[in-house]
Motif scaffolding. Structure first.
Motif, PDB file in Angstrom:
ATOM      1  N   ARG A 305     -15.026  18.702   3.356  1.00  0.00           N
ATOM      2  CA  ARG A 305     -15.397  17.572   4.203  1.00  0.00           C
ATOM      3  C   ARG A 305     -16.887  17.604   4.514  1.00  0.00           C
ATOM      4  O   ARG A 305     -17.438  18.661   4.834  1.00  0.00           O
ATOM      5  CB  ARG A 305     -14.588  17.657   5.504  1.00  0.00           C
ATOM      6  N   PRO A 306     -17.569  16.463   4.435  1.00  0.00           N
ATOM      7  CA  PRO A 306     -18.975  16.433   4.849  1.00  0.00           C
ATOM      8  C   PRO A 306     -19.124  16.857   6.310  1.00  0.00           C
ATOM      9  O   PRO A 306     -18.236  16.635   7.130  1.00  0.00           O
ATOM     10  CB  PRO A 306     -19.362  14.962   4.665  1.00  0.00           C
ATOM     11  N   GLY A 307     -20.256  17.442   6.618  1.00  0.00           N
ATOM     12  CA  GLY A 307     -20.494  17.889   7.985  1.00  0.00           C
ATOM     13  C   GLY A 307     -21.541  18.982   8.002  1.00  0.00           C
ATOM     14  O   GLY A 307     -22.073  19.378   6.957  1.00  0.00           O
ATOM     15  N   PRO A 308     -21.855  19.501   9.185  1.00  0.00           N
ATOM     16  CA  PRO A 308     -22.889  20.536   9.298  1.00  0.00           C
ATOM     17  C   PRO A 308     -22.459  21.838   8.646  1.00  0.00           C
ATOM     18  O   PRO A 308     -21.272  22.172   8.595  1.00  0.00           O
ATOM     19  CB  PRO A 308     -23.054  20.697  10.818  1.00  0.00           C
ATOM     20  N   THR A 309     -23.421  22.571   8.126  1.00  0.00           N
ATOM     21  CA  THR A 309     -23.154  23.892   7.586  1.00  0.00           C
ATOM     22  C   THR A 309     -22.891  24.863   8.735  1.00  0.00           C
ATOM     23  O   THR A 309     -23.137  24.552   9.910  1.00  0.00           O
ATOM     24  CB  THR A 309     -24.340  24.399   6.764  1.00  0.00           C
ATOM     25  N   LEU A 310     -22.411  26.054   8.417  1.00  0.00           N
ATOM     26  CA  LEU A 310     -22.169  27.073   9.442  1.00  0.00           C
ATOM     27  C   LEU A 310     -23.460  27.403  10.175  1.00  0.00           C
ATOM     28  O   LEU A 310     -23.476  27.538  11.407  1.00  0.00           O
ATOM     29  CB  LEU A 310     -21.586  28.326   8.788  1.00  0.00           C
ATOM     30  N   PHE A 311     -24.572  27.502   9.439  1.00  0.00           N
ATOM     31  CA  PHE A 311     -25.856  27.814  10.054  1.00  0.00           C
ATOM     32  C   PHE A 311     -26.285  26.717  11.017  1.00  0.00           C
ATOM     33  O   PHE A 311     -26.788  26.990  12.120  1.00  0.00           O
ATOM     34  CB  PHE A 311     -26.916  28.003   8.967  1.00  0.00           C
ATOM     35  N   GLN A 312     -26.070  25.457  10.631  1.00  0.00           N
ATOM     36  CA  GLN A 312     -26.418  24.343  11.514  1.00  0.00           C
ATOM     37  C   GLN A 312     -25.554  24.337  12.768  1.00  0.00           C
ATOM     38  O   GLN A 312     -26.025  24.003  13.852  1.00  0.00           O
ATOM     39  CB  GLN A 312     -26.277  23.026  10.755  1.00  0.00           C
ATOM     40  N   ARG A 313     -24.273  24.692  12.627  1.00  0.00           N
ATOM     41  CA  ARG A 313     -23.401  24.760  13.808  1.00  0.00           C
ATOM     42  C   ARG A 313     -23.846  25.863  14.746  1.00  0.00           C
ATOM     43  O   ARG A 313     -23.808  25.707  15.975  1.00  0.00           O
ATOM     44  CB  ARG A 313     -21.951  24.969  13.373  1.00  0.00           C
ATOM     45  N   ILE A 314     -24.260  26.998  14.193  1.00  0.00           N
ATOM     46  CA  ILE A 314     -24.730  28.105  15.031  1.00  0.00           C
ATOM     47  C   ILE A 314     -25.964  27.685  15.827  1.00  0.00           C
ATOM     48  O   ILE A 314     -26.099  27.997  17.014  1.00  0.00           O
ATOM     49  CB  ILE A 314     -25.036  29.333  14.156  1.00  0.00           C
ATOM     50  N   LEU A 315     -26.844  26.932  15.169  1.00  0.00           N
ATOM     51  CA  LEU A 315     -28.065  26.468  15.840  1.00  0.00           C
ATOM     52  C   LEU A 315     -27.820  25.261  16.737  1.00  0.00           C
ATOM     53  O   LEU A 315     -28.709  24.846  17.472  1.00  0.00           O
ATOM     54  CB  LEU A 315     -29.128  26.115  14.801  1.00  0.00           C
ATOM     55  N   GLY A 316     -26.610  24.711  16.664  1.00  0.00           N
ATOM     56  CA  GLY A 316     -26.292  23.552  17.482  1.00  0.00           C
ATOM     57  C   GLY A 316     -26.849  22.262  16.944  1.00  0.00           C
ATOM     58  O   GLY A 316     -26.921  21.255  17.658  1.00  0.00           O
ATOM     59  N   ARG A 317     -27.213  22.241  15.670  1.00  0.00           N
ATOM     60  CA  ARG A 317     -27.801  21.040  15.077  1.00  0.00           C
ATOM     61  C   ARG A 317     -26.706  20.216  14.425  1.00  0.00           C
ATOM     62  O   ARG A 317     -26.573  20.154  13.209  1.00  0.00           O
ATOM     63  CB  ARG A 317     -28.868  21.418  14.045  1.00  0.00           C
ATOM     64  N   VAL A 318     -25.935  19.593  15.267  1.00  0.00           N
ATOM     65  CA  VAL A 318     -24.806  18.816  14.750  1.00  0.00           C
ATOM     66  C   VAL A 318     -25.056  17.328  14.798  1.00  0.00           C
ATOM     67  O   VAL A 318     -24.239  16.549  14.324  1.00  0.00           O
ATOM     68  CB  VAL A 318     -23.514  19.160  15.531  1.00  0.00           C
ATOM     69  N   ASN A 319     -26.171  16.895  15.391  1.00  0.00           N
ATOM     70  CA  ASN A 319     -26.494  15.476  15.421  1.00  0.00           C
ATOM     71  C   ASN A 319     -27.069  15.053  14.069  1.00  0.00           C
ATOM     72  O   ASN A 319     -28.222  15.290  13.762  1.00  0.00           O
ATOM     73  CB  ASN A 319     -27.493  15.179  16.540  1.00  0.00           C
ATOM     74  N   ARG A 320     -26.213  14.431  13.250  1.00  0.00           N
ATOM     75  CA  ARG A 320     -26.560  14.040  11.881  1.00  0.00           C
ATOM     76  C   ARG A 320     -26.985  15.259  11.083  1.00  0.00           C
ATOM     77  O   ARG A 320     -27.631  15.162  10.059  1.00  0.00           O
ATOM     78  CB  ARG A 320     -27.642  12.966  11.873  1.00  0.00           C
TER      79      ARG A 320
END
Length: 322
Positions: A305-320
């Motif tokens: 599924r499209p979406g944030p990578t694990l690294f982006q989730r850790i950094l909290g960068r989930v907005n787009r």
């Protein structure tokens, strides 16, 4: 200009290299040569099939984190530019907020749009899929009635469904304006089971409820199967109650699908609509629902599924996913 000089006839040259105009899709080519993934939107005329695909492509090409191209397939009759032509027409409508026109009737009016899309952020996903633009009149031929001949499907559509190299996401468009939805959907699923061995194993099943506001009002007016009429919004429970109340057999088919991960039940809110120039226009689109539907479709086709990578989730960068 030197009158004695001979120049090539440019018109003849253009005619020589211009791709042959297609009169329609070739049945033998569909049955024998095609492979891959397809969205098969199904419903009565006016149920929102074209609007759903119109909104899906608007999100893919203008709103979401995707790089999307429209493919031009080569076939026995030459290059097929119909998909590109449909998108070009929709581009004007997206800008002006004009909703798409109904499709022409008849088997020769079926047109195929092929998409090649990649995520530009988050998980790297490359997906290729197609969908068909066609009239609802062509689909309702599977609705069997007492004393009538057995249900049939146009040979062109039959060729798609009969090809074992194709996988489908069937999207049933459920409109609150139509009373016979359950008859059509159940007849269609029975027709598939009866005529295409093994096809259901290659199908993911979505039910999309168009006009969520009107659908919620209908649920409040007539109540759920258990008599409940108090609903604040068309949430998950209300969606299930709505489908069970107004499409009982379809609900059972959807609820007992062999793999629950291959099912989806979703509303489709387009956004803010207003009358302008004597016609209804989409003045403020909302892409929340179409994004969820698209992500589910890609997950069915690609297994992720499209979406944030694990690294982006850790950094909290989930907005787009930035």
């Amino acid at each position: 200009m030197n009158q004695g000089t001979s120049f090539p006839n440019r018109i003849d040259e253009i005619k020589r290299y211009r791709p042959k105009q297609r009169d329609g899709l070739a049945i033998d080519d569909i049955r024998a040569k095609k492979s891959g993934n397809y969205i098969f939107s199904f419903g009565f005329p006016g149920s929102g099939k074209t609007t759903f695909q119109w909104m899906l492509m608007n999100y893919l090409m203008n709103e979401g984190p995707f790089r999307t191209e429209i493919s031009v397939p080569d076939g026995p009759e030459g290059q097929d530019w119909e998909g590109r032509a449909i998108i070009n027409m929709w581009k004007d409508q997206w800008i002006e907020g004009r909703l798409p026109d109904p499709n022409a009737t008849g088997e020769n009016a079926v047109r195929e749009v092929m998409i090649d899309t990649r995520t530009t952020n988050g998980r790297k996903i490359h997906s290729k899929f197609g969908f068909l633009e066609m009239s609802g009149e062509l689909l309702q031929e599977v609705l069997v009635k007492p004393g009538a001949p057995p249900p049939v499907m146009a040979p062109l559509l039959h060729a798609y469904l009969d090809n074992p190299n194709l996988r489908f996401c069937v999207v049933l468009m459920l409109s609150p304006d139509i009373e016979e939805n359950d008859k059509l959907f159940a007849s269609f699923m029975t027709y598939l089971k009866k005529n295409f061995r093994g096809l259901l194993d290659r199908i993911s099943l979505a039910v999309v409820i168009s006009k969520p506001k009107e659908s919620l009002e209908r649920l409040r007016e007539f109540g759920a199967s258990d008599g409940q009429t108090v609903y604040d919004k068309l949430d998950k429970d209300a969606l299930l109650d709505y489908l069970n109340r107004f499409c009982g057999e379809t609900y059972q088919i959807w609820d007992h699908w062999p793999e629950p991960k291959k099912t989806l039940l979703s509303p489709l809110h387009l956004g803010e609509l207003d009358m302008s120039g004597g016609e209804l226009r989409l003045v403020k689109p909302s892409f929340r629902h179409i994004e969820e539907i698209l992500f589910w479709l890609i997950e069915q086709f690609e297994g992720k599924r499209p979406g944030p990578t694990l690294f982006q989730r850790i950094l909290g960068r989930v907005n787009r996913w930035k």
